[in-house]
Design a protein around this motif. Sequence first.
Motif, mmCIF file in Angstrom:
data_model
loop_
_atom_site.group_PDB
_atom_site.id
_atom_site.type_symbol
_atom_site.label_atom_id
_atom_site.label_comp_id
_atom_site.label_asym_id
_atom_site.label_seq_id
_atom_site.Cartn_x
_atom_site.Cartn_y
_atom_site.Cartn_z
ATOM 1 N N ARG A 153 0.841 -1.201 0.000
ATOM 2 C CA ARG A 153 0.000 0.000 0.000
ATOM 3 C C ARG A 153 0.877 1.254 0.000
ATOM 4 N N ASP A 154 1.974 1.220 0.733
ATOM 5 C CA ASP A 154 2.884 2.366 0.760
ATOM 6 C C ASP A 154 3.485 2.617 -0.627
ATOM 7 N N ILE A 155 3.864 1.549 -1.324
ATOM 8 C CA ILE A 155 4.401 1.685 -2.679
ATOM 9 C C ILE A 155 3.320 2.230 -3.619
ATOM 10 N N ALA A 156 2.112 1.686 -3.532
ATOM 11 C CA ALA A 156 1.014 2.124 -4.400
ATOM 12 C C ALA A 156 0.666 3.596 -4.160
ATOM 13 N N THR A 157 0.754 4.039 -2.912
ATOM 14 C CA THR A 157 0.393 5.412 -2.550
ATOM 15 C C THR A 157 1.522 6.412 -2.811
ATOM 16 N N HIS A 158 2.743 6.034 -2.417
ATOM 17 C CA HIS A 158 3.866 6.982 -2.437
ATOM 18 C C HIS A 158 4.930 6.679 -3.490
ATOM 19 N N GLY A 159 4.840 5.540 -4.139
ATOM 20 C CA GLY A 159 5.861 5.165 -5.109
ATOM 21 C C GLY A 159 7.035 4.463 -4.452
ATOM 22 N N ALA A 160 8.029 4.180 -5.262
ATOM 23 C CA ALA A 160 9.200 3.455 -4.789
ATOM 24 C C ALA A 160 10.024 4.322 -3.827
ATOM 25 N N PRO A 161 10.616 3.686 -2.806
ATOM 26 C CA PRO A 161 11.472 4.441 -1.886
ATOM 27 C C PRO A 161 12.762 4.878 -2.586
ATOM 28 N N ALA A 162 13.433 5.872 -2.030
ATOM 29 C CA ALA A 162 14.685 6.366 -2.601
ATOM 30 C C ALA A 162 15.783 5.313 -2.543
ATOM 31 N N SER A 163 15.743 4.455 -1.528
ATOM 32 C CA SER A 163 16.691 3.351 -1.422
ATOM 33 C C SER A 163 15.922 2.153 -0.858
#
Length: 169
Positions: A153-163
């Motif tokens: 859900r975090d990926i779907a909402t905010h996109g891929a993390p910086a690392s």
Amino acid sequence: MAGEPDVGGLRIREAVRALVLDPDDRLLLVRFEFPVTGTRWALPGGGLEPGETHVEALRRELVEEVGLRDAEIGPHIWTRLHVIEFIDGRYDGQRERIHLVRTDRFEPTPALGPAELEAEYVFELRWWTLDDITGSGGTDLIFVPAALGALARDIATHGAPASPVEVSV
């Protein structure tokens, strides 16, 4: 990697997996049936073969396991270390790189046949909504990694993390 347990002396298999998301943020998961630990719903992927890069291995695994050809392999989003003796006794655990793979929805048609999939403990492929996964708390379903619903859900909402984020728990 910081926070990773000491695995000195352990035989750790290098592996790669994919968070496969369609345009509606549904995840494609694999149902594994292990003789000792039972049913696990996990991300498609597997171990690296000699000489393969993580991306090459992921492309191969996605074709073999789910039938996804010409996948656009996205960023390395998560890392997972799982220390557990393999059934065949060859490894003491697995270190996984998880990549984001965005794709159109498709009907999974593995390149491997049923007997080959069963030999790898693969018994089903299924699309899941984020609500299906996060709302399964009162069931016996086990997702890998354990926080898969919240992580996805975090990926779907905010996109891929910086690392890449460590998701071993």
